[in-house]
Design a protein around this motif. Structure first.
Motif, PDB file in Angstrom:
ATOM      1  N   LYS A 273      33.592  39.153  -5.792  1.00 36.59           N
ATOM      2  CA  LYS A 273      32.168  39.485  -6.029  1.00 36.59           C
ATOM      3  C   LYS A 273      31.520  38.286  -6.396  1.00 36.59           C
ATOM      4  O   LYS A 273      30.365  37.948  -6.036  1.00 36.59           O
ATOM      5  N   ASN A 274      32.097  37.763  -7.525  1.00 38.09           N
ATOM      6  CA  ASN A 274      31.590  36.578  -8.224  1.00 38.09           C
ATOM      7  C   ASN A 274      32.470  35.891  -9.181  1.00 38.09           C
ATOM      8  O   ASN A 274      33.376  36.340  -9.519  1.00 38.09           O
ATOM      9  N   THR A 275      32.113  34.587  -9.504  1.00 40.06           N
ATOM     10  CA  THR A 275      32.853  33.958 -10.205  1.00 40.06           C
ATOM     11  C   THR A 275      32.116  33.544 -11.735  1.00 40.06           C
ATOM     12  O   THR A 275      30.815  32.765 -11.463  1.00 40.06           O
ATOM     13  N   LEU A 276      32.734  33.818 -12.863  1.00 39.75           N
ATOM     14  CA  LEU A 276      31.997  33.417 -14.032  1.00 39.75           C
ATOM     15  C   LEU A 276      32.741  32.194 -14.506  1.00 39.75           C
ATOM     16  O   LEU A 276      33.697  32.081 -15.207  1.00 39.75           O
ATOM     17  N   ALA A 277      31.870  31.071 -14.350  1.00 40.30           N
ATOM     18  CA  ALA A 277      32.569  29.618 -14.630  1.00 40.30           C
ATOM     19  C   ALA A 277      31.843  29.152 -15.793  1.00 40.30           C
ATOM     20  O   ALA A 277      30.456  29.206 -16.066  1.00 40.30           O
ATOM     21  N   GLY A 278      32.469  28.687 -16.891  1.00 38.54           N
ATOM     22  CA  GLY A 278      31.600  27.974 -17.831  1.00 38.54           C
ATOM     23  C   GLY A 278      33.017  27.637 -19.072  1.00 38.54           C
ATOM     24  O   GLY A 278      32.710  26.774 -19.859  1.00 38.54           O
ATOM     25  N   HIS A 279      34.136  28.192 -19.215  1.00 34.63           N
ATOM     26  CA  HIS A 279      34.906  27.845 -19.876  1.00 34.63           C
ATOM     27  C   HIS A 279      35.579  26.457 -19.595  1.00 34.63           C
ATOM     28  O   HIS A 279      35.634  26.402 -18.186  1.00 34.63           O
ATOM     29  N   THR A 280      36.346  25.684 -20.526  1.00 29.20           N
ATOM     30  CA  THR A 280      36.677  24.434 -20.209  1.00 29.20           C
ATOM     31  C   THR A 280      38.300  24.555 -20.464  1.00 29.20           C
ATOM     32  O   THR A 280      38.973  23.639 -20.069  1.00 29.20           O
ATOM     33  N   GLU A 281      38.841  25.743 -20.846  1.00 29.37           N
ATOM     34  CA  GLU A 281      40.023  25.925 -20.981  1.00 29.37           C
ATOM     35  C   GLU A 281      40.646  27.351 -20.431  1.00 29.37           C
ATOM     36  O   GLU A 281      39.970  28.045 -20.011  1.00 29.37           O
ATOM     37  N   ALA A 282      41.753  27.524 -20.673  1.00 26.10           N
ATOM     38  CA  ALA A 282      42.346  28.811 -19.993  1.00 26.10           C
ATOM     39  C   ALA A 282      41.553  30.069 -20.626  1.00 26.10           C
ATOM     40  O   ALA A 282      41.280  30.201 -21.769  1.00 26.10           O
ATOM     41  N   VAL A 283      41.298  30.991 -19.880  1.00 25.22           N
ATOM     42  CA  VAL A 283      40.912  32.294 -20.256  1.00 25.22           C
ATOM     43  C   VAL A 283      41.775  33.220 -20.673  1.00 25.22           C
ATOM     44  O   VAL A 283      42.671  33.818 -19.901  1.00 25.22           O
ATOM     45  N   ASN A 284      41.867  33.626 -21.762  1.00 28.05           N
ATOM     46  CA  ASN A 284      42.972  34.587 -22.253  1.00 28.05           C
ATOM     47  C   ASN A 284      42.507  36.093 -22.401  1.00 28.05           C
ATOM     48  O   ASN A 284      43.713  36.763 -22.455  1.00 28.05           O
ATOM     49  N   SER A 285      41.510  36.423 -22.700  1.00 28.57           N
ATOM     50  CA  SER A 285      40.902  37.650 -22.795  1.00 28.57           C
ATOM     51  C   SER A 285      39.776  37.953 -22.114  1.00 28.57           C
ATOM     52  O   SER A 285      38.885  37.110 -21.964  1.00 28.57           O
ATOM     53  N   VAL A 286      39.585  39.061 -21.621  1.00 31.22           N
ATOM     54  CA  VAL A 286      38.435  39.723 -20.742  1.00 31.22           C
ATOM     55  C   VAL A 286      38.372  41.151 -21.135  1.00 31.22           C
ATOM     56  O   VAL A 286      38.994  41.944 -20.884  1.00 31.22           O
ATOM     57  N   ILE A 287      37.102  41.608 -21.707  1.00 32.54           N
ATOM     58  CA  ILE A 287      36.944  42.861 -22.260  1.00 32.54           C
ATOM     59  C   ILE A 287      35.311  43.238 -21.806  1.00 32.54           C
ATOM     60  O   ILE A 287      34.316  42.452 -21.862  1.00 32.54           O
ATOM     61  N   TYR A 288      35.157  44.484 -21.476  1.00 33.07           N
ATOM     62  CA  TYR A 288      33.497  44.969 -21.435  1.00 33.07           C
ATOM     63  C   TYR A 288      33.275  45.662 -22.538  1.00 33.07           C
ATOM     64  O   TYR A 288      33.955  46.169 -23.222  1.00 33.07           O
ATOM     65  N   SER A 289      32.001  45.674 -22.682  1.00 31.32           N
ATOM     66  CA  SER A 289      31.376  46.282 -23.901  1.00 31.32           C
ATOM     67  C   SER A 289      31.482  47.682 -23.890  1.00 31.32           C
ATOM     68  O   SER A 289      31.404  48.007 -22.498  1.00 31.32           O
ATOM     69  N   PRO A 290      31.520  48.554 -24.792  1.00 34.98           N
ATOM     70  CA  PRO A 290      31.462  50.140 -24.613  1.00 34.98           C
ATOM     71  C   PRO A 290      30.597  50.594 -23.979  1.00 34.98           C
ATOM     72  O   PRO A 290      30.734  51.783 -23.080  1.00 34.98           O
TER      73      PRO A 290
END
Length: 764
Positions: free
Chosen positions: A454-471
Motif C-alpha cells: 500500500k505504501n512505503t514510509l521512507a525517512g530513516h537512514t539506518e535499519a528499522v528495528n521496531s514498528v508499533i501502532y499507538s493504542p
C-alpha cells in the motif's frame, strides 16, 4: 441440584485441571525452575550425551543444564541447572559424578543430588572434551585454548598441562589401562601422552584434515580417529602405524564410539546418519537413519543393546536398538535459539520464531506443542497476531513476511518487497493493515487481506528495528539504528514528528503505554527513554539495566514496564516511580524478545539459550506453603505429614499441584483433602486419586458448592522416612481455579529442609 453458570465454569475449569493433572506427573516444563517462573518450554540446544556406567540413566547436556532420563521409562527425572553452558559431558565410571566442560573450566556434579561438587579452573577457553581415567581418580579436559589438562578429582588440583597442539583440541581419551592419554586437534594430529610422567610419547600425524573425535578400543590395541575428512582411521597403538582407513562419509565424522565388547565402531556423521562398522573387518554392518542434521554426540548403553545419538540441528536424541536397527524412541524438546515471541489475542497460544527458520505454536496453559510453520529460509525474528487472532504474521532475515492461518495452520500468502531482513511487524487496530520494518531502512504498509503493498514510509537512514501502532491506531512509531524514533500518520503515511536520541547503536525496541500518552524506547545501551507523545519531548530516563536493552513491554494495566537485556535477565520496573520491582533471572543466554499475556498474569521471555520462560506476574497475594509434622528430627520408619497451606485465597474453587520429593529418602503413604474445603469436598465435588511419578505426587480437587476465600489447608501428604538423608519436598506445577474459570498462580513459600536420623530421638 440446580446447575448455575458458576457450576458450568467450574466444571470447565476442572476439565482443564484433569488434562493438566494427567500430564503433570512427568512434566519437564516444571523441572528446575528459577524463582518466579511458572514453566519452561524447551530444554536448550544439545551439546553432549552420556549413559551412566550402571545403565540406569542418560544425561543430556545443554546450554541450561543436564537433563537426566530414566533409561527404562525414557522420562525426564530432573534438571541439574548450570550457569556455564555445557560443551562436553561424561559420567565417572562409578556413576556417582557427572563432569561438564564449560567456557573456561570443568564442573563436577553429584549425579544423584545434582549439587556442585567442585570446579576445576585453568583453561582460558571452552572445554570441548572430557574423559575420566578408568579408576575415576583423574579427569582429562581438552580445550579450545590448544591445551589438555589432567586433574586430580579428589583435590581438584591440576596434575599436568599438555602443550604441543597448534589448534583447538577437540577430543581426549584414556587408554583402558589408564597409562596413556590421547588427544586430537584441529591441527590434524593425535598426540599420545604418558599419564604417570606427564610427558609427550608420540604424535600420529597421518590423519587428513581436522580431527573431531577419537576412541580407544576396549582392549587398548587400536585408536580410532575421524573428522572433517571422509575417512575413519584405525591406528595400531603398539606400532603407531595405520591399520586401516574406512571411507565413512563424504560429509565428515563428528563422533566415534566403540561398543563395550569392542566388536563395533559407531561413527556419527554430519549427514545425520549413524554407521556401525565391524571393528575387525571394517565392513559396514548397518546404517541408522533418523536425524535431520549433523549428529553432535553418540553414547553406547553399557549392555551394548542400545545406542543414543543427539543432534543440535534438529533438537532431538534418537535411541536405537542396535540389533534390529529400529529407532526405539526420540527424546524431543531441545530447542535452538529463539528470537521472537507473541501471545494470541485470547491468550491461549504462544507463538515463537527461531534459529531453525520456523514458527512454533504452544498451548499457553498446558505448554504442549501445537504446530510448526515452515517455509522461511533464515531466522524468524518478528511476529504479530492479527487483532482477531485468525492470522499470524512472521518476519525473517530472508527478507519476507509470511501470513499464516491460525485455524487451518496453512500459509495464506507471502509479502515480498523488502530488500533486507524484516525486523518488526505490527497490525493496525482494525486488522486491515500490516506495517513492517526492515534493515533496508524502510517501513512498508501492506493490505492485510490481499497482501498488496500500500505504501512505503521512507525517512530513516539506518535499519528499522521496531514498528508499533499507538493504542488509538492513529500513529505508527518506528525506531531505527539511526538514533531516531519517527511518528507517522497511520492514515496518510505523513511524518509527524522525529524524536532524536544520542544513544550509540540507536533504537532497538519501543512500547506505547496502554493509555497512549507515553512512548518508551530502548537502545543498545542500558537506558530507557520515556517520550511525551503530545509534546514530543523527553519526559524521563530510566537507568539500571545490566546490559543492552533488547526488548521492552508494558503490562496491560500500564503499571509495570518489563525490559530484557543481553545479560540474561528480565527487569520489572514500577512505571510511576521508575524504581525496580524485581529481577527475573533464569536464562543462560541473551533475551531478544518478551511479551505479556493479555491478562497480564504471565510474562513470556525467549532466549538464545533455546528456552521460553513463563514468569508469574500476577498481582495476586495468594501463597502456598508446606508445613511438616513433626517439625524436625525425623527417624527412619516414622511417618511425616506435610500440610499444603493456603494464605489469602481468592474465590478458590479447585486446585491442582505436585509435591516433589526425594524417593530415596521418603516413601509416599497417602494424601487427603484439607480443612480449606471443610475437611472434605462437599456433595457434588470432585477429586482424583493421587498420581505418583518417580519424583512426585500430583493432587487435584474441585468443589461445586461455592468459592472459598481466606486461609486454610488445601491438602495433606503423608510420607514414611526410609533413609537417613536430607529431604526437602517442594510444591510445583500449581494451578488454582476460581469459580469464574480463571486460573490463579500463587506464590510458593520454600519449605524448610529436614534431615532424617538413623535411629533414636530427634536432635536438639
Amino acid at each position: 441440584m440446580k446447575i448455575t453458570l458458576f457450576h458450568i465454569l467450574t466444571l470447565a475449569a476442572f476439565v482443564t485441571l484433569i488434562f493438566l493433572f494427567q500430564a503433570a506427573a512427568n512434566d519437564y516444563t516444571q523441572l528446575g525452575l528459577p524463582e518466579n517462573a511458572k514453566a519452561r518450554i524447551g530444554k536448550g540446544p544439545i551439546s553432549a550425551i552420556d549413559y551412566s556406567p550402571d545403565g540406569t540413566r542418560l544425561a543430556v547436556g545443554t546450554d541450561i543444564g543436564i537433563w537426566i532420563y530414566d533409561t527404562q521409562s525414557d522420562k525426564e527425572l530432573t534438571l541439574i541447572s548450570v550457569t556455564d553452558p555445557i560443551f562436553s559431558l561424561t559420567y565417572s565410571f562409578d556413576s556417582t559424578t557427572i563432569a561438564t566442560g564449560g567456557f573456561r573450566g570443568v564442573n563436577l556434579w553429584n549425579a544423584t543430588t545434582g549439587k556442585l561438587k567442585g570446579r576445576l579452573t585453568g583453561h582460558i577457553e571452552r572445554v570441548f572434551s572430557l574423559a575420566y581415567s578408568p579408576d575415576s581418580s583423574m579427569i582429562a579436559s581438552a580445550s579450545r585454548d590448544q591445551t589438555v589438562m589432567l586433574w586430580d578429582v579428589t583435590t581438584g588440583q591440576s596434575k599436568a598441562t599438555f602443550r604441543g597442539h597448534t589448534d583447538q583440541v577437540k577430543s581426549v581419551a584414556f587408554s583402558p589401562d589408564g597409562t596413556t592419554l590421547a588427544s586430537a586437534s584441529d591441527d590434524g594430529t593425535v598426540r599420545l601422552w604418558d599419564v604417570a610422567t606427564g610427558t609427550h610419547k608420540t604424535t600420529i600425524d597421518g590423519n587428513i584434515g581436522r580431527i573431531e573425535s577419537i576412541a580407544f578400543s576396549p582392549d587398548g590395541t587400536t585408536l580410532a580417529s575421524g573428522g572433517n575428512s571422509q575417512m575413519l582411521f584405525l591406528w595400531d597403538i603398539a606400532t603407531e602405524q595405520e591399520k586401516a582407513r574406512i571411507n565413512a562419509n563424504i560429509n565428515g565424522i563428528s563422533d566415534i564410539k566403540y561398543s563395550a565388547d569392542g566388536s563395533t565402531i559407531a561413527s556419527a556423521c554430519r549427514d545425520g546418519q549413524i554407521r556401525l562398522w565391524n571393528a575387525t573387518t571394517g565392513q559396514l554392518k548397518m546404517t541408522l537413519i533418523g536425524h535431520k542434521g549433523w549428529i553432535t554426540s553418540l553414547a553406547y548403553h553399557p549392555d551394548n543393546t542400545t545406542i543414543a545419538a543427539s543432534s543440535f540441528w534438529d533438537g532431538t536424541v534418537d535411541i536405537w536398538n542396535v540389533a534390529t536397527g529400529q529407532r526405539r524412541v526420540t527424546l524431543t524438546g531441545y530447542m535452538n535459539p529463539f528470537y521472537s515471541v507473541a501471545f494470541s489475542p485470547d491468550g491461549s497460544t504462544i507463538a515463537t520464531g527461531d534459529y531453525n527458520n520456523t514458527v512454533q505454536l504452544w498451548d499457553a496453559t498446558t505448554r504442549q506443542h501445537k504446530a510448526t510453520f515452515t517455509g522461511h529460509t533464515r531466522f524468524v525474528i518478528a511476529l504479530a497476531y492479527s487483532p482477531d487472532g485468525e492470522t499470524l504474521a512472521s518476519g525473517s532475515m530472508d527478507k519476507t513476511v509470511r501470513l499464516w492461518d491460525t485455524t487451518t495452520q496453512v500459509l495464506k500468502t507471502i509479502l515480498v518487497g523488502h530488500t533486507d531482513s524484516v525486523n518488526a511487524i505490527a497490525y493496525s487496530l482494525d486488522g486491515t493493515t500490516i506495517a513492517t520494518g526492515s534493515s533496508d531502512k524502510t517501513v512498508r504498509l501492506w493490505d492485510a487481506t490481499t497482501g498488496q503493498h500500500k505504501n512505503t514510509l521512507a525517512g530513516h537512514t539506518e535499519a528499522v528495528n521496531s514498528v508499533i501502532y499507538s493504542p488509538d491506531g492513529s500513529t505508527i512509531a518506528t525506531g531505527s539504528t539511526d538514533k531516531t524514533v519517527q511518528l507517522w500518520n497511520a492514515t496518510t503515511g505523513q511524518n509527524q514528528t522525529t524524536l532524536t536520541t544520542d544513544m550509540e547503536w540507536g533504537i532497538k525496541c519501543m512500547a506505547y503505554s496502554p493509555d497512549g500518552t507515553t512512548l518508551a524506547s530502548g537502545s543498545g545501551w542500558e537506558t530507557i527513554h520515556f517520550w511525551d507523545i503530545t509534546t514530543g519531548k523527553l519526559k524521563a530516563t530510566l537507568d539500571g539495566n545490566t546490559d543492552s536493552i533488547y526488548a521492552i513491554a508494558y503490562s496491560p494495566d500500564g503499571n509495570t514496564l518489563a525490559t530484557s537485556s543481553g545479560y540474561n535477565t528480565v527487569h520489572l520496573w514500577d512505571v510511576a516511580s521508575r524504581q525496580p520491582k524485581s529481577t527475573l533471572v533464569g536464562h543462560q543466554g541473551d533475551i531478544p524478545a518478551i511479551a505479556y499475556s493479555p491478562d497480564g498474569d504471565t510474562l513470556a521471555s525467549v532466549s538464545l539459550d533455546g528456552t521460553i520462560l513463563l514468569w508469574n506476574t500476577s498481582t495476586s497475594t495468594t501463597t502456598l506453603s508446606l508445613v511438616s509434622t513433626p517439625a524436625q528430627g525425623h527417624v527412619i520408619g516414622q511417618r511425616l505429614t506435610f500440610s499444603i497451606n493456603i494464605a489469602n485465597g481468592e474465590s478458590i474453587a479447585g486446585y491442582q499441584l505436585t509435591v516433589l520429593y526425594d524417593n530415596t529418602a521418603l516413601r509416599f503413604i497417602e494424601s487427603a483433602d484439607g480443612s480449606y474445603f471443610g475437611g472434605y469436598l462437599p456433595a457434588g465435588g470432585f477429586s482424583i486419586p493421587p498420581i505418583l511419578s518417580e519424583k512426585g505426587v500430583t493432587l487435584a480437587a474441585t468443589t461445586l458448592a461455592g468459592e472459598i476465600t481466606g486461609d486454610g489447608t488445601l491438602a495433606t501428604v503423608t510420607f514414611e522416612v526410609i533413609a537417613a538423608k536430607e529431604s526437602n519436598p517442594t510444591i510445583s506445577n500449581v494451578l488454582l481455579t476460581q469459580g469464574t474459570g480463571k486460573s490463579v498462580v500463587p506464590k510458593i513459600e520454600t519449605a524448610r529442609k529436614t534431615e532424617s536420623q538413623e535411629n533414636g530421638s530427634a536432635p536438639q
